[in-house]
Design an enzyme around this catalytic site. Structure first.
Site, PDB file in Angstrom:
ATOM      1  N   CYS A 189       0.812  -1.225   0.000  1.00  0.00           N
ATOM      2  CA  CYS A 189       0.000   0.000   0.000  1.00  0.00           C
ATOM      3  C   CYS A 189       0.838   1.263   0.000  1.00  0.00           C
ATOM      4  CB  CYS A 189      -0.952   0.004   1.195  1.00  0.00           C
ATOM      5  SG  CYS A 189      -0.121   0.136   2.809  1.00  0.00           S
ATOM      6  N   HIS A 210      -1.198   1.618   7.087  1.00  0.00           N
ATOM      7  CA  HIS A 210      -1.898   1.571   5.805  1.00  0.00           C
ATOM      8  C   HIS A 210      -1.918   2.969   5.197  1.00  0.00           C
ATOM      9  CE1 HIS A 210      -4.365  -0.005   2.646  1.00  0.00           C
ATOM     10  NE2 HIS A 210      -5.222   0.997   2.800  1.00  0.00           N
ATOM     11  N   ASP A 237      -8.439   3.766  -3.037  1.00  0.00           N
ATOM     12  CA  ASP A 237      -7.467   2.799  -2.534  1.00  0.00           C
ATOM     13  C   ASP A 237      -7.219   1.730  -3.589  1.00  0.00           C
ATOM     14  OD1 ASP A 237      -5.872   1.061  -1.081  1.00  0.00           O
ATOM     15  OD2 ASP A 237      -7.030   1.289   0.767  1.00  0.00           O
TER      16      ASP A 237
END
Length: 258
Positions: free
Chosen positions: A69, A109, A124
């Site tokens: 991520c 994250h 995302d």
């Protein structure tokens, strides 16, 4: 067109000179999810590099690798800026489904908040197979994609002021928590990305520093490869194959181009 945008379009199969509008972000997210894998090989192989725009472009768009991520969403963030969107990076804490609590690795994250015509959206492309594939409004409206249903709930908790909730297609019958994020703390110093990389690489409770993992969405589901299994979801049907190390390399090349 910038080098990054040109390479991004080439990697994801978007026509090189196509003008990207807000209405086309669904397409961008779909193509990103199916062409750029979520994977941790750099962590496993102890081959980390400083997280910069140049290094991300080289790794993911030049060498056709994937990332986690803190790599995938910053790359998309730079792409959005180059295409005149108003976006910031934010950090969050993933919810551990098995333990029923937020992960001990903390705020590792990385996601994107995008402002468009007076509304704010979460974007995302770095959450494994749990991708909304659409901008998710922080107002709480549910969005549906071929990957399931997604919504954001306002919160007042230690981990942040919003929570992403999801109901994955063929997998979830009820809503479950994905992660909490804090919209009040946009990332201003991108050195934080390198700190996140270090935590993910070294923290004893990190789920990404123990075994290799490669996953991406497909046109009708998703595919996940570890050093012991190949798991494929196709139209709601799951198949799993046990593999060995030699087979891992073969399958990584076959299914992910690695």
């Amino acid at each position: 067109m910038s080098k990054l945008t040109s390479l991004f379009h080439k990697r994801t199969g978007i026509p090189e000179n196509e003008k990207i509008t807000f209405e086309k972000l669904n397409k961008v997210l779909e193509k990103t999810a199916t062409s750029i894998p979520f994977e941790n090989r750099a962590i496993i192989d102890n081959n980390k590099r400083e997280v910069t725009k140049e290094n991300l472009t080289d790794k993911i768009l030049g060498k056709n690798q994937g990332g986690l991520c803190y790599e995938l969403n910053p790359l998309l963030y730079y792409y959005l800026l180059e295409n005149d969107f108003n976006a910031v990076l934010v950090t969050g804490v993933v919810f551990n489904q098995a333990k029923g609590e937020y992960t001990a690795v903390g705020r590792t994250h990385v996601a994107i908040l995008l402002d468009y015509e007076g509304e704010r959206y979460l974007i995302d492309t770095g959450f494994g197979a749990n991708l909304p594939l659409k901008p998710v409004p922080v107002s709480g409206e549910t969005v549906s994609s071929r990957n399931g249903e997604f919504r954001i709930r306002k919160a007042d908790i230690e981990q942040g002021d919003y929570v992403l909730e999801m109901k994955l297609k063929h997998k979830d019958s009820d809503w479950r928590t994905g992660y909490a994020f804090d919209s009040r703390r946009p990332m201003k110093d991108f050195a934080n990305l390198n700190e996140i990389q270090t935590i993910i690489a070294e923290h004893p409770e990190s789920s990404f520093n123990k075994n290799p993992l490669i996953t991406r969405l497909t046109e009708n589901g998703n595919i996940t490869l570890t050093d012991s299994t190949l798991t494929q979801w196709k139209d709601g049907v799951v198949t799993k194959e046990n593999i060995d190390h030699g087979r891992f390399k073969e399958l990584a090349k076959q299914h992910f181009g690695m």
